[in-house]
Design an enzyme around this catalytic site. Sequence first.
Site, mmCIF file in Angstrom:
data_model
loop_
_atom_site.group_PDB
_atom_site.id
_atom_site.type_symbol
_atom_site.label_atom_id
_atom_site.label_comp_id
_atom_site.label_asym_id
_atom_site.label_seq_id
_atom_site.Cartn_x
_atom_site.Cartn_y
_atom_site.Cartn_z
ATOM 1 N N LYS B 127 41.279 40.852 41.156
ATOM 2 C CA LYS B 127 42.423 41.321 40.365
ATOM 3 C C LYS B 127 42.184 40.951 38.900
ATOM 4 C CE LYS B 127 47.495 40.816 40.479
ATOM 5 N NZ LYS B 127 48.604 40.142 41.204
ATOM 6 N N SER B 202 51.821 43.446 42.762
ATOM 7 C CA SER B 202 51.051 43.689 41.571
ATOM 8 C C SER B 202 49.547 43.748 41.832
ATOM 9 C CB SER B 202 51.341 42.611 40.533
ATOM 10 O OG SER B 202 50.895 41.348 40.988
ATOM 11 N N SER B 226 53.095 40.098 45.682
ATOM 12 C CA SER B 226 52.029 40.866 45.038
ATOM 13 C C SER B 226 50.717 40.950 45.808
ATOM 14 C CB SER B 226 51.766 40.305 43.637
ATOM 15 O OG SER B 226 52.841 40.625 42.788
#
Lengths: 543, 543
Positions: B127, B202, B226
């Site tokens: 990420k 996310s 997330s």
Amino acid sequence: MDWTTASANKRSALDATIPPEWRLDVSWNDDPPMGFWAKSRVLTPKELTITEMPATLLVQELANGKLTAVAVTTAFCKRAALAHQLTNCLHEFFPDLAIAKARSLDEYFAKHKKVIGPLHGLPISLKDQARIKGVETSMGYVSWLDKKETEDSALTMLLEKAGAVLYVKTSVPQTLLCCETINNVFGRTINPRNRDWSCGGSSGGEGAIVAMRGSIIGVGTDLGGSIRVPAAFNSLFGLRPSHGRLPYAKLANTMEGQEAIHSVCGPICHSIPDMRLFVQSILSQNPWMYDSKVVPMPWRKHEEDAIKTKISSRSLTIGYYSCDGNVLPHPPILRAVEIVKRRLAKAGHMVVPWQPYKHAFAADLASRLCVADGGTEIFSNLRASGEPAIPNIDYLIRPEQPKMDVNELWNAQLQKWNYQNEYLEKIRCFEEKHGRELDAIIAPTSPYACVRHNKFNYYGYATVINVLDYTSVVIPVTFATKSIDRASYQFAPLSDLDRLVQAEYDPEAYHGAPAAVQVIGRRLTEERIMCIAEELVRLLRDD
Amino acid sequence: MDWTTASANKRSALDATIPPEWRLDVSWNDDPPMGFWAKSRVLTPKELTITEMPATLLVQELANGKLTAVAVTTAFCKRAALAHQLTNCLHEFFPDLAIAKARSLDEYFAKHKKVIGPLHGLPISLKDQARIKGVETSMGYVSWLDKKETEDSALTMLLEKAGAVLYVKTSVPQTLLCCETINNVFGRTINPRNRDWSCGGSSGGEGAIVAMRGSIIGVGTDLGGSIRVPAAFNSLFGLRPSHGRLPYAKLANTMEGQEAIHSVCGPICHSIPDMRLFVQSILSQNPWMYDSKVVPMPWRKHEEDAIKTKISSRSLTIGYYSCDGNVLPHPPILRAVEIVKRRLAKAGHMVVPWQPYKHAFAADLASRLCVADGGTEIFSNLRASGEPAIPNIDYLIRPEQPKMDVNELWNAQLQKWNYQNEYLEKIRCFEEKHGRELDAIIAPTSPYACVRHNKFNYYGYATVINVLDYTSVVIPVTFATKSIDRASYQFAPLSDLDRLVQAEYDPEAYHGAPAAVQVIGRRLTEERIMCIAEELVRLLRDD
């Protein structure tokens, strides 16, 4: 009611809890409290013997039926009453409740022929933050008086489940943020060895009562030295575990909800085996089921065994520092570090200087984080009764410390984390350089052996360990000796604070003060550090 | 430079990292991305095979020399390039660095005849919060563009030490505080199964790239769902470990230093064995020596074994809830919980309803604690470039959420701790009542199977678990089926939010959406929960 009246009423109420037959029956003048009670006839010879036994032996004798819980509890209640009359170490005293509890334990034992838990019948003293149903928790704040608790702290509950008998709550300084023990309700607690010396703080009542053997194991808390300093000032053992090892839930506190640096609870006691008994007794009851902050980590025998192996092969790797670069300790403390270092080296272990990393920065960070609200909460507790602040906390609530903004707090918390990670990097570098794991660091707990009242001015030796959240065990090493521990007048001060601290040293005034060190390990290394501390005791004794 | 120009420049630069021969060679219209790449000839048959293998097999084949790191890395780089062209899942792509790293691993292997670590040659996607020396970390903020990192995150360093190959950083929503994935620099990432559905967030880029098998294991973070929501929306497995299990140090973040609710990092992947490979590979490298917040807790085989014993004696005790009392999940999710519950009961395990305790309160507490600064830090990141806020974070930065005062923050933190302790008490009561340990709780991850863009409105199913800091593993269960999962029109809304969420359900629009559940355990129970999740997969497969 005026705060002075409320305080006086509370003192009278406390005084009334001591039965006439437990009153000090000899006159007391300026002699040191320690040993003085022995002149009293309040304790029977058997009670004297009981209160001189180690906790590990007491639980054995209780478990094999040689001692009753009532006999043990009565003995400690009486000795606690004397300790209080001599040092002013109690906030709450409830011998009736305690003896009733002891009686029910004896009945259980008679009926089931077994103990209820690992601490069956053992009295444990608690700092006046622990909540006990039906007992007050004032922490020395006038505005908190006269409110009986309706529930127990997690630790209280687990101690009672383990069979411990609760009988006293001990004195603390107003706000807890002080390494001496004085408040407007109960006044000052003094050091059992010398009435001019502080008993330390904030778990100062515990330091005094355990030193007087009015308690065999006491529970303190430590946000910036509050277990370690009283242990050190009273020639006792103290454990500041890492956050998350022992349950703190529902203990009263100042600045509740402050989580940037966590206050932790731990024992003050007479030996490492007693310390281990306490910790194992709590851990064996799954404290993580009662306090969300406790890590699900039972006692790890393999960690202890790893150290035992190194001890028997004489291959411990120990760092040490005498000075944090900010304030130089008094001569007895420098000598205590030197003694430990010498014994370790003599036994064949590796002893290497440790370079304190940014300790002045970390000590400053600690004081910023701990009163991030600029004292708002403290002052609201004071204003509620009108009592004044004790002078010892001036350092905290100085005008240049305004309330932090949330973004400033987040930034300070980030600085803390970065600092912790940098410290780990220093340890990794040390280990790479030496090709060995660093097992512990030996360091002063404070610059003082003891301090005279209102003279504790430097917290950094303790607070940096709180910022790092490292495990620390205090062990007594020696005593200040005026003929050896001379003041050095050639000294060039490292800082203004250093000048102030040095000026306080007086070989005559501090003769006989206990000199201790702390044995420090990384986060959550309690088993290892207690094992190393035990070996140090053996090495110190052998000499 | 205007923010739109800066963004366009960044997109062009990203686009330029894809070599012409890796460009999608067939025209793409409105078909779903998933499977579409198979029509392309960019990947050779061998590369197709490699990217379809489990990670556990890949590391085996790399370790026995049947596959080279260069071959595996090249295959995943190519498939990642296609995944990005189809779903817009990347922020950073650096195949040259990756292939060079793979080459050096192959050389190491040729020379030493052994792997460098447990992930030798395995590409891992990250990420866009993980820092890699020489690579940018924008997190989709225009103002963070064009700054190359000068150091690695702790996790990055440990992955590289384990032999992993880093090759991409994946997309996130602006601020990270959103369960969809859109920002002003890179635009929106779409769901591989349906371009109208969100990929979740996310860690949405991870959800998309792993679902496309452009990555075999991706690293996400989770402050309020997330990791779990993108795993669930993409029919993948996701682990939200408890805080302190895996290293987060030096990851970029919004609201750095916010510690009231800790964001954690964990894997999104295709199976529990792959998840275990990832976690064990990190734990075997003593991450607690690199990140002070990591608990010194190696992989605990005895914890896993305790669950295995219960599985073989069919004596697991599992709680479940379909509705948190605040918002009712969509029909496919209700059915997923029902399926899991039925399979467990059929296998002979004990399945008992779990009463969600004050989840509405906890969900509200989570949103108050996470933006305690009233959005100050977020807006300063936006103002620095002039870019607007994405509409999805309106819920966070509403005017009625001003910056908290430090004392209010402490009070909210105290409420959090009390809530956690009350939840433990509920578990203890459950266990006393049933005379059995509660092994896990099955629950929805969000009310949605998937959501259409800009329709994610309720975070409570995820965020309450963050408030509790419980371990959670997401497992795929089934897919929405329009003939079964009908909308109920007799429904009496539990709240305005519930009405809003229910109105979004449309059996036609969500046909085929993945329906997942989360398997929840107490704090730091990763070994146990992964083991239970693995058994659930077996039970679901057997049927």
